[in-house]
Design a protein around this motif. Sequence first.
Motif, PDB file in Angstrom:
ATOM      1  N   ASP A  72       0.822  -1.216   0.000  1.00 27.99           N
ATOM      2  CA  ASP A  72       0.000   0.000   0.000  1.00 27.99           C
ATOM      3  C   ASP A  72       0.858   1.269   0.000  1.00 27.99           C
ATOM      4  O   ASP A  72       0.668   2.184   0.811  1.00 27.99           O
ATOM      5  N   ASP A  73       1.784   1.343  -0.940  1.00 24.91           N
ATOM      6  CA  ASP A  73       2.648   2.510  -1.069  1.00 24.91           C
ATOM      7  C   ASP A  73       1.983   3.591  -1.921  1.00 24.91           C
ATOM      8  O   ASP A  73       2.434   3.917  -3.021  1.00 24.91           O
ATOM      9  N   TRP A  74       0.884   4.142  -1.424  1.00 25.17           N
ATOM     10  CA  TRP A  74       0.162   5.167  -2.172  1.00 25.17           C
ATOM     11  C   TRP A  74       1.053   6.394  -2.356  1.00 25.17           C
ATOM     12  O   TRP A  74       1.680   6.871  -1.414  1.00 25.17           O
ATOM     13  N   HIS A  75       1.068   6.936  -3.580  1.00 20.89           N
ATOM     14  CA  HIS A  75       1.935   8.086  -3.827  1.00 20.89           C
ATOM     15  C   HIS A  75       1.465   8.844  -5.067  1.00 20.89           C
ATOM     16  O   HIS A  75       0.823   8.278  -5.956  1.00 20.89           O
ATOM     17  N   PHE A  76       1.794  10.119  -5.098  1.00 21.87           N
ATOM     18  CA  PHE A  76       1.530  10.942  -6.273  1.00 21.87           C
ATOM     19  C   PHE A  76       2.668  10.764  -7.273  1.00 21.87           C
ATOM     20  O   PHE A  76       3.822  10.563  -6.888  1.00 21.87           O
ATOM     21  N   CYS A  77       2.331  10.871  -8.540  1.00 23.32           N
ATOM     22  CA  CYS A  77       3.344  10.853  -9.596  1.00 23.32           C
ATOM     23  C   CYS A  77       3.632  12.293 -10.005  1.00 23.32           C
ATOM     24  O   CYS A  77       2.757  12.966 -10.574  1.00 23.32           O
ATOM     25  N   ASN A  78       4.821  12.769  -9.739  1.00 19.90           N
ATOM     26  CA  ASN A  78       5.165  14.152 -10.052  1.00 19.90           C
ATOM     27  C   ASN A  78       5.211  14.414 -11.543  1.00 19.90           C
ATOM     28  O   ASN A  78       5.013  15.550 -11.991  1.00 19.90           O
ATOM     29  N   ARG A  79       5.466  13.368 -12.330  1.00 19.45           N
ATOM     30  CA  ARG A  79       5.565  13.562 -13.779  1.00 19.45           C
ATOM     31  C   ARG A  79       4.257  14.053 -14.382  1.00 19.45           C
ATOM     32  O   ARG A  79       4.246  14.822 -15.344  1.00 19.45           O
ATOM     33  N   MET A  80       3.128  13.590 -13.854  1.00 22.22           N
ATOM     34  CA  MET A  80       1.842  14.021 -14.401  1.00 22.22           C
ATOM     35  C   MET A  80       1.246  15.194 -13.624  1.00 22.22           C
ATOM     36  O   MET A  80       0.203  15.726 -14.007  1.00 22.22           O
ATOM     37  N   GLY A  81       1.905  15.596 -12.544  1.00 22.81           N
ATOM     38  CA  GLY A  81       1.444  16.752 -11.778  1.00 22.81           C
ATOM     39  C   GLY A  81       0.478  16.342 -10.677  1.00 22.81           C
ATOM     40  O   GLY A  81      -0.549  15.702 -10.954  1.00 22.81           O
ATOM     41  N   VAL A  82       0.793  16.723  -9.450  1.00 18.03           N
ATOM     42  CA  VAL A  82      -0.076  16.403  -8.314  1.00 18.03           C
ATOM     43  C   VAL A  82      -1.469  16.980  -8.526  1.00 18.03           C
ATOM     44  O   VAL A  82      -2.479  16.393  -8.117  1.00 18.03           O
ATOM     45  N   GLU A  83      -1.551  18.127  -9.183  1.00 12.29           N
ATOM     46  CA  GLU A  83      -2.839  18.788  -9.404  1.00 12.29           C
ATOM     47  C   GLU A  83      -3.756  18.005 -10.332  1.00 12.29           C
ATOM     48  O   GLU A  83      -4.958  18.304 -10.436  1.00 12.29           O
TER      49      GLU A  83
END
Length: 288
Positions: A72-83
């Motif tokens: 369960d390593d939930w994380h945002f991908c910075n490449r596609m933008g957190v927004e």
Amino acid sequence: MLKKGFDPNFLGNDYIIPIPRLIDQTKLDALNCGELFHYTHFSLVMNKRRRFLIYGANNIDKNTMKNVSRKDDWHFCNRMGVENQIGNEFYRNNPWDRGHMVRRRDVCWGSLEEAKQANFDSFCWGNIVLQHGEINQGIWNQIENWILELDDNYLKKLSIFTGPIFTDHDREYCGEDRKLGCGIQIPAGFWKAMFYINKKKELRSLAFVVKQDDFWFNEYGKLFKTIENYQVSLNMVSQISGVEFEDVLYDTNPLFFWSNQFTFGKNIETPELYKIRGKQDLIIEREN
């Protein structure tokens, strides 16, 4: 580490499955004009307006699958933008699961290093959608297994496309005890399209739809009962998703969207759709 992403030649150089085209509103809503974001064994195309993916494309090799524990390593991908993604605040204390579009275990194959990286990559928020718990934990989450285990699946491999269904009337949801106005809407349902090679060494496909919200009430939404799983034609997937496949791929599916000589002769109503309660309900081939 280089992310190889979805491989169109995965089933063989004679059975290429190109990335589908985006049409109409889906094309207008696509992030970076439909840019593919590549991960280990899968790729994502994002919807900048809805902040969910348009579709995920992945390959599965049952022959080299690895048993990788879930962390369960939930994380945002910075490449596609957190927004352009939504996070955990939308999934607390409600019936909506953090639904993987590209299934975690489906990409855990290849070398152990690849499998572990794919496992981590699958927990990117860009791959997660508000999905009703009965769908995420039910039959919908088993269909890939059925197709991988088919006697007729010659290579024991799949190339899969899957994504949410968006409509104009999807209801807004902003998280527990939060006022509306965030602009996040619950998808009306989900679709899957799977490609494989049969024992005759022919390219075949199967497609599926599940409806998760009664707010999907256009001409297609009325065909489906909520939280029921259906096998459908590949054409139906395109009609409800705004995603178009190569023309020749539509002929690989056993179900019909439009009436023809076969459906008239068999007194079959179109578009065809069949409720799926288990593996025994699948329609794999049709008589000529």
